[in-house]
Design a protein around this motif. Sequence first.
Motif, PDB file in Angstrom:
ATOM      1  N   VAL A 110     -23.183 -50.853 -69.096  1.00 53.99           N
ATOM      2  CA  VAL A 110     -23.181 -49.387 -69.028  1.00 53.99           C
ATOM      3  C   VAL A 110     -22.211 -48.901 -67.958  1.00 53.99           C
ATOM      4  O   VAL A 110     -21.472 -47.923 -68.166  1.00 53.99           O
ATOM      5  N   SER A 111     -22.176 -49.570 -66.811  1.00 59.29           N
ATOM      6  CA  SER A 111     -21.352 -49.114 -65.689  1.00 59.29           C
ATOM      7  C   SER A 111     -19.864 -49.377 -65.895  1.00 59.29           C
ATOM      8  O   SER A 111     -19.026 -48.543 -65.551  1.00 59.29           O
ATOM      9  N   PHE A 112     -19.531 -50.545 -66.447  1.00 62.71           N
ATOM     10  CA  PHE A 112     -18.124 -50.928 -66.550  1.00 62.71           C
ATOM     11  C   PHE A 112     -17.516 -50.659 -67.923  1.00 62.71           C
ATOM     12  O   PHE A 112     -16.325 -50.362 -68.019  1.00 62.71           O
ATOM     13  N   LEU A 113     -18.290 -50.776 -68.982  1.00 54.95           N
ATOM     14  CA  LEU A 113     -17.749 -50.614 -70.335  1.00 54.95           C
ATOM     15  C   LEU A 113     -18.201 -49.320 -70.996  1.00 54.95           C
ATOM     16  O   LEU A 113     -17.767 -49.003 -72.109  1.00 54.95           O
ATOM     17  N   HIS A 114     -19.119 -48.585 -70.317  1.00 53.65           N
ATOM     18  CA  HIS A 114     -19.561 -47.264 -70.784  1.00 53.65           C
ATOM     19  C   HIS A 114     -20.173 -47.318 -72.182  1.00 53.65           C
ATOM     20  O   HIS A 114     -19.931 -46.461 -73.030  1.00 53.65           O
ATOM     21  N   TRP A 116      -8.332 -53.189 -60.385  1.00 51.08           N
ATOM     22  CA  TRP A 116      -9.356 -52.549 -59.567  1.00 51.08           C
ATOM     23  C   TRP A 116     -10.738 -52.762 -60.182  1.00 51.08           C
ATOM     24  O   TRP A 116     -11.710 -53.060 -59.475  1.00 51.08           O
ATOM     25  N   ALA A 117     -10.823 -52.649 -61.497  1.00 51.82           N
ATOM     26  CA  ALA A 117     -12.101 -52.902 -62.169  1.00 51.82           C
ATOM     27  C   ALA A 117     -12.519 -54.358 -61.991  1.00 51.82           C
ATOM     28  O   ALA A 117     -13.709 -54.653 -61.808  1.00 51.82           O
ATOM     29  N   ALA A 118     -11.530 -55.276 -62.043  1.00 54.33           N
ATOM     30  CA  ALA A 118     -11.845 -56.693 -61.833  1.00 54.33           C
ATOM     31  C   ALA A 118     -12.345 -56.925 -60.409  1.00 54.33           C
ATOM     32  O   ALA A 118     -13.286 -57.715 -60.191  1.00 54.33           O
ATOM     33  N   PHE A 119     -11.738 -56.238 -59.438  1.00 52.78           N
ATOM     34  CA  PHE A 119     -12.196 -56.364 -58.047  1.00 52.78           C
ATOM     35  C   PHE A 119     -13.611 -55.813 -57.897  1.00 52.78           C
ATOM     36  O   PHE A 119     -14.462 -56.413 -57.223  1.00 52.78           O
ATOM     37  N   GLN A 120     -13.878 -54.680 -58.522  1.00 54.04           N
ATOM     38  CA  GLN A 120     -15.215 -54.101 -58.456  1.00 54.04           C
ATOM     39  C   GLN A 120     -16.251 -55.040 -59.073  1.00 54.04           C
ATOM     40  O   GLN A 120     -17.345 -55.225 -58.519  1.00 54.04           O
ATOM     41  N   GLN A 132     -16.953 -47.765 -54.395  1.00 53.72           N
ATOM     42  CA  GLN A 132     -17.138 -46.640 -55.311  1.00 53.72           C
ATOM     43  C   GLN A 132     -17.617 -47.081 -56.707  1.00 53.72           C
ATOM     44  O   GLN A 132     -17.032 -46.717 -57.723  1.00 53.72           O
ATOM     45  N   LEU A 133     -18.679 -47.849 -56.710  1.00 52.95           N
ATOM     46  CA  LEU A 133     -19.277 -48.238 -57.978  1.00 52.95           C
ATOM     47  C   LEU A 133     -20.022 -47.054 -58.590  1.00 52.95           C
ATOM     48  O   LEU A 133     -20.413 -46.119 -57.882  1.00 52.95           O
ATOM     49  N   PRO A 134     -20.250 -47.064 -59.898  1.00 50.30           N
ATOM     50  CA  PRO A 134     -21.046 -46.003 -60.526  1.00 50.30           C
ATOM     51  C   PRO A 134     -22.430 -45.910 -59.888  1.00 50.30           C
ATOM     52  O   PRO A 134     -23.002 -46.907 -59.465  1.00 50.30           O
ATOM     53  N   MET A 135     -22.956 -44.694 -59.850  1.00 48.59           N
ATOM     54  CA  MET A 135     -24.212 -44.465 -59.148  1.00 48.59           C
ATOM     55  C   MET A 135     -25.363 -45.283 -59.725  1.00 48.59           C
ATOM     56  O   MET A 135     -26.240 -45.738 -58.989  1.00 48.59           O
ATOM     57  N   THR A 136     -25.372 -45.499 -61.027  1.00 51.63           N
ATOM     58  CA  THR A 136     -26.432 -46.307 -61.633  1.00 51.63           C
ATOM     59  C   THR A 136     -26.431 -47.711 -61.049  1.00 51.63           C
ATOM     60  O   THR A 136     -27.485 -48.269 -60.714  1.00 51.63           O
ATOM     61  N   LEU A 137     -25.250 -48.296 -60.900  1.00 48.93           N
ATOM     62  CA  LEU A 137     -25.142 -49.651 -60.368  1.00 48.93           C
ATOM     63  C   LEU A 137     -25.440 -49.681 -58.879  1.00 48.93           C
ATOM     64  O   LEU A 137     -26.083 -50.627 -58.385  1.00 48.93           O
ATOM     65  N   VAL A 138     -24.997 -48.669 -58.150  1.00 48.53           N
ATOM     66  CA  VAL A 138     -25.309 -48.590 -56.719  1.00 48.53           C
ATOM     67  C   VAL A 138     -26.813 -48.532 -56.504  1.00 48.53           C
ATOM     68  O   VAL A 138     -27.372 -49.232 -55.645  1.00 48.53           O
ATOM     69  N   ALA A 139     -27.486 -47.704 -57.296  1.00 45.55           N
ATOM     70  CA  ALA A 139     -28.937 -47.563 -57.163  1.00 45.55           C
ATOM     71  C   ALA A 139     -29.641 -48.877 -57.488  1.00 45.55           C
ATOM     72  O   ALA A 139     -30.601 -49.270 -56.800  1.00 45.55           O
TER      73      ALA A 139
END
Length: 305
Positions: A34-38, A179-183, A246-253
């Motif tokens: 959900v966070s990376f591939l939407h 950048w996505a690979a680093f994240q 700066q990860l998506p908020m869902t993943l941060v949570a």
Amino acid sequence: MIVNHRSLPLVAWPSLLSLDAVAVAITWQSVLVVSFLHRWPAWPESLSLGATVWLIYVADRLLDASRLDVTRPHTLRHQFYHRHAKLLIGGWMIVALGAAGLVITHLSFVLIRWGLMLSALVLVYGASVHFVPSVVEGLTKSKGTEPTRRKWFPKEVQVGTLFACGVSLVIWPNLESRWAAFQLASTTVSMSVLFSVNCFAVARWEHELDLAQSFTNMDFRNHSTRTRLAMNLALLFVPVAALSIQLPMTLVAALAAGALGMSWMMNRHDQVIPLVDNGIAHFEIRGIVVDALLWIPTALCLMIP
């Protein structure tokens, strides 16, 4: 809790059947997709991951149970796999055939290739844990020396790292930027911290039981303070890293909730299970809770818009 085979606690069944690990894997795969591939994971992606995790955990527990000494203290988990080994081996073979067919017919060649490389590492892990120690012990005994315990790369770290890599596997072939690979790499490291701490916590609680069965390779009694400090620092890294890149908020949570849950269980509930009597199975409810803290908050975080 001390139990016998006629009074298995209801809450123990997900752990006994290795379904708790499957729940952790699928929920974390979902939050990553959900966070990376939407999008949500396709059913073959989730089902193949769940089946693979189940196969690995059941195989690992069957190998442990094959050398169980039932006259000495042991866990309910090991007793269950020892008593029902034939049935579980049959089920394992059926699931393995189904998983192989699913992978071949529904997953991409690239993902299969990545999965085979990770599978090779899992096989190396299995050999290092279940076969190499017995060979080394036999060689040292033949030379009249005492076997030494392996401390440089504990089993718990190996499991946590491989688990995190498996959960994130489906994402890697679909990334479109460095950048996505680093994240994703940073997220995988953070997940490996959570999963490793989970394994360390369970190993700490069951340390005396594992010593009685010669399963453990790490002395938690002599290094508990230092180990706890290192794990707390590692857990602190998880939410800090998630926010800084700066990860998506869902993943941060999800990462923050996982770190908080692991820290709470490790610091407030770290008593080792006492040995009561030989030949009695021990069930530890904390093992259920610490796994639930990895997948229930993550599932709830998926509801964040």
